[in-house]
Scaffold this motif. Structure first.
Motif, PDB file in Angstrom:
ATOM      1  N   UNK A 189     -19.013   0.253 -54.530  1.00 28.61           N
ATOM      2  CA  UNK A 189     -19.316   1.604 -54.036  1.00 28.61           C
ATOM      3  C   UNK A 189     -18.366   2.050 -52.924  1.00 28.61           C
ATOM      4  N   UNK A 190     -17.934   1.110 -52.055  1.00 28.51           N
ATOM      5  CA  UNK A 190     -17.235   1.487 -50.821  1.00 28.51           C
ATOM      6  C   UNK A 190     -15.803   0.992 -50.697  1.00 28.51           C
ATOM      7  N   UNK A 191     -15.354   0.126 -51.581  1.00 30.26           N
ATOM      8  CA  UNK A 191     -14.003  -0.416 -51.508  1.00 30.26           C
ATOM      9  C   UNK A 191     -13.991  -1.831 -50.939  1.00 30.26           C
ATOM     10  N   UNK A 192     -12.834  -2.453 -51.034  1.00 27.89           N
ATOM     11  CA  UNK A 192     -12.666  -3.848 -50.626  1.00 27.89           C
ATOM     12  C   UNK A 192     -11.697  -3.912 -49.448  1.00 27.89           C
ATOM     13  N   UNK A 193     -12.089  -4.652 -48.417  1.00 30.06           N
ATOM     14  CA  UNK A 193     -11.190  -4.939 -47.295  1.00 30.06           C
ATOM     15  C   UNK A 193     -11.147  -6.455 -47.138  1.00 30.06           C
ATOM     16  N   UNK A 194      -9.952  -7.021 -47.306  1.00 29.85           N
ATOM     17  CA  UNK A 194      -9.754  -8.453 -47.113  1.00 29.85           C
ATOM     18  C   UNK A 194      -8.797  -8.650 -45.947  1.00 29.85           C
ATOM     19  N   UNK A 195      -9.027  -9.715 -45.172  1.00 29.70           N
ATOM     20  CA  UNK A 195      -8.174  -9.990 -44.010  1.00 29.70           C
ATOM     21  C   UNK A 195      -8.062 -11.497 -43.810  1.00 29.70           C
ATOM     22  N   UNK A 209      -9.188 -20.752 -39.324  1.00 24.15           N
ATOM     23  CA  UNK A 209      -8.563 -19.599 -39.982  1.00 24.15           C
ATOM     24  C   UNK A 209      -9.018 -19.554 -41.425  1.00 24.15           C
ATOM     25  N   UNK A 210      -9.319 -18.344 -41.933  1.00 23.35           N
ATOM     26  CA  UNK A 210      -9.749 -18.193 -43.320  1.00 23.35           C
ATOM     27  C   UNK A 210      -9.585 -16.747 -43.765  1.00 23.35           C
ATOM     28  N   UNK A 211      -9.527 -16.573 -45.068  1.00 20.03           N
ATOM     29  CA  UNK A 211      -9.570 -15.228 -45.641  1.00 20.03           C
ATOM     30  C   UNK A 211     -11.010 -14.751 -45.592  1.00 20.03           C
ATOM     31  N   UNK A 212     -11.182 -13.493 -45.206  1.00 20.77           N
ATOM     32  CA  UNK A 212     -12.520 -12.924 -45.105  1.00 20.77           C
ATOM     33  C   UNK A 212     -12.542 -11.568 -45.804  1.00 20.77           C
ATOM     34  N   UNK A 257      -8.385   4.555 -42.500  1.00 18.91           N
ATOM     35  CA  UNK A 257      -6.973   4.476 -42.097  1.00 18.91           C
ATOM     36  C   UNK A 257      -6.389   3.071 -42.189  1.00 18.91           C
ATOM     37  N   UNK A 258      -7.211   2.062 -42.462  1.00 13.79           N
ATOM     38  CA  UNK A 258      -6.726   0.680 -42.484  1.00 13.79           C
ATOM     39  C   UNK A 258      -5.655   0.482 -43.557  1.00 13.79           C
ATOM     40  N   UNK A 259      -4.645  -0.331 -43.238  1.00 13.42           N
ATOM     41  CA  UNK A 259      -3.554  -0.627 -44.169  1.00 13.42           C
ATOM     42  C   UNK A 259      -3.240  -2.114 -44.132  1.00 13.42           C
ATOM     43  N   UNK A 260      -2.679  -2.627 -45.210  1.00 12.46           N
ATOM     44  CA  UNK A 260      -2.232  -4.019 -45.256  1.00 12.46           C
ATOM     45  C   UNK A 260      -1.232  -4.262 -44.145  1.00 12.46           C
ATOM     46  N   UNK A 261      -1.349  -5.426 -43.493  1.00 10.34           N
ATOM     47  CA  UNK A 261      -0.447  -5.793 -42.408  1.00 10.34           C
ATOM     48  C   UNK A 261      -0.946  -5.378 -41.032  1.00 10.34           C
ATOM     49  N   UNK A 262      -1.933  -4.508 -40.966  1.00  9.19           N
ATOM     50  CA  UNK A 262      -2.465  -4.053 -39.683  1.00  9.19           C
ATOM     51  C   UNK A 262      -3.234  -5.198 -39.011  1.00  9.19           C
ATOM     52  N   UNK A 263      -3.090  -5.324 -37.696  1.00  9.36           N
ATOM     53  CA  UNK A 263      -3.801  -6.348 -36.932  1.00  9.36           C
ATOM     54  C   UNK A 263      -5.039  -5.704 -36.307  1.00  9.36           C
ATOM     55  N   UNK A 264      -6.196  -6.343 -36.518  1.00 11.40           N
ATOM     56  CA  UNK A 264      -7.458  -5.878 -35.949  1.00 11.40           C
ATOM     57  C   UNK A 264      -8.102  -7.038 -35.204  1.00 11.40           C
ATOM     58  N   UNK A 273     -11.736 -13.098 -32.230  1.00 10.31           N
ATOM     59  CA  UNK A 273     -10.776 -13.484 -33.249  1.00 10.31           C
ATOM     60  C   UNK A 273      -9.820 -12.345 -33.557  1.00 10.31           C
ATOM     61  N   UNK A 274      -8.721 -12.702 -34.220  1.00 16.30           N
ATOM     62  CA  UNK A 274      -7.717 -11.719 -34.615  1.00 16.30           C
ATOM     63  C   UNK A 274      -7.518 -11.832 -36.117  1.00 16.30           C
ATOM     64  N   UNK A 275      -7.422 -10.673 -36.778  1.00 12.97           N
ATOM     65  CA  UNK A 275      -7.260 -10.667 -38.231  1.00 12.97           C
ATOM     66  C   UNK A 275      -6.092  -9.773 -38.622  1.00 12.97           C
ATOM     67  N   UNK A 276      -5.391 -10.199 -39.669  1.00 14.38           N
ATOM     68  CA  UNK A 276      -4.343  -9.384 -40.280  1.00 14.38           C
ATOM     69  C   UNK A 276      -4.897  -8.890 -41.608  1.00 14.38           C
ATOM     70  N   UNK A 277      -4.900  -7.584 -41.803  1.00 12.74           N
ATOM     71  CA  UNK A 277      -5.436  -7.007 -43.039  1.00 12.74           C
ATOM     72  C   UNK A 277      -4.528  -7.413 -44.202  1.00 12.74           C
TER      73      UNK A 277
END
Length: 197
Positions: free
Chosen positions: A86-92, A149-152, A164-171, A181-185
Motif C-alpha cells: 500500500x505504501x511502498x518499500x524503504x530498505x536501508x 549492522x544489518x539491512x532493515x 523525498x527519500x532517495x538511495x544513498x541518503x544518510x538518515x 544508529x546511522x543508516x544509508x538508504x
C-alpha cells in the motif's frame, strides 16, 4: 476459509513464470499442497512474493493463512508486506552505535515491533530537525546487537513525510534525543499505482 483453500487462492495470484533463485515455482507450491505440507507451501509463497510485486490480496490471504496456522512471525511478515504494497518499500543499511556509546544496551528484535524516530532531513517551522516515526524490520537475522549492522526495512507511520527519500541518503535513528544508529538508504520503491475501480 480453511488453510489449504487460502494457500491455493494465494498461489493462483503468482504468475507461472515466476521462479526463485533455486528455481522454485508455483508448481512446487501445488506439489506441497497436495501432500498437506502447508507450512512449506506458505514459506515458498512468501519467497515467490519477493520476486516481483504481487497484489495486496496475495499478502492478505497469506497473512490469514499464517494466522490460522498460528505462525506468528509469518503472519507479521505478511502484514508487513501488506503495508509495503500500500505504501511502498524503504530498505536501508543500519549500523547501531556500540553499547558503550549509546543508551541501548540490548539487541533490537527484528520483527517489526520497534518504532524508533528518524532524522530524515525534515525540519520544524523553527528550523530544528523534525523526527519521523517508522517501524523497523531487521532482515535475515532475528536481532541486531548494539554496534551491529544489518539491512532493515522501514514502515513510516506517515509515509507522506518520507516521499523525498532517495538511495544513498544518510538518515539517523533515535530512541531518545541521542543518535542510536546511522543508516544509508539502499532502496526506495513507491507503491504501484492501483487501477481505478
Amino acid at each position: 476459509m480453511d488453510v489449504p483453500k487460502l494457500l491455493e487462492a494465494a498461489s493462483l495470484l503468482v504468475p507461472e513464470e515466476v521462479a526463485t533463485e533455486n528455481d522454485i515455482t508455483v508448481a512446487d507450491v501445488w506439489e506441497y499442497l497436495t501432500h498437506d505440507e502447508w507450512e512449506v507451501a506458505l514459506g515458498l509463497l512468501e519467497e515467490l512474493g519477493d520476486i516481483q510485486p504481487l497484489p495486496l490480496s496475495f499478502w492478505e490471504v497469506l497473512a490469514t493463512a499464517a494466522e490460522q496456522m498460528r505462525m506468528e512471525k509469518s503472519a507479521a511478515w505478511c502484514h508487513w508486506r501488506c503495508y509495503e504494497t500500500r505504501n511502498g518499500i524503504i530498505r536501508a543499511d543500519l549500523t547501531l552505535r556500540p553499547a558503550a556509546e549509546a543508551r541501548r544496551q540490548t539487541p533490537i528484535y527484528g520483527a517489526g515491533v520497534l518504532r524508533p524516530m528518524w532524522d530524515i532531513g525534515n525540519r520544524t517551522s523553527t528550523g530544528e530537525p523534525a523526527l519521523n516515526v517508522a517501524m523497523l524490520w531487521v532482515e535475515r537475522t532475528p536481532c541486531l546487537e548494539p554496534g551491529g549492522r544489518a539491512s532493515v526495512r522501514l514502515a513510516p507511520l506517515d509515509p507522506q513525510q518520507w516521499q523525498h527519500l532517495e538511495s544513498g541518503q544518510v538518515i539517523t535513528m533515535h530512541e531518545d534525543r541521542s543518535v542510536a544508529g546511522t543508516a544509508v538508504v539502499l532502496d526506495v520503491q513507491r507503491p504501484a499505482a492501483t487501477p481505478p475501480a
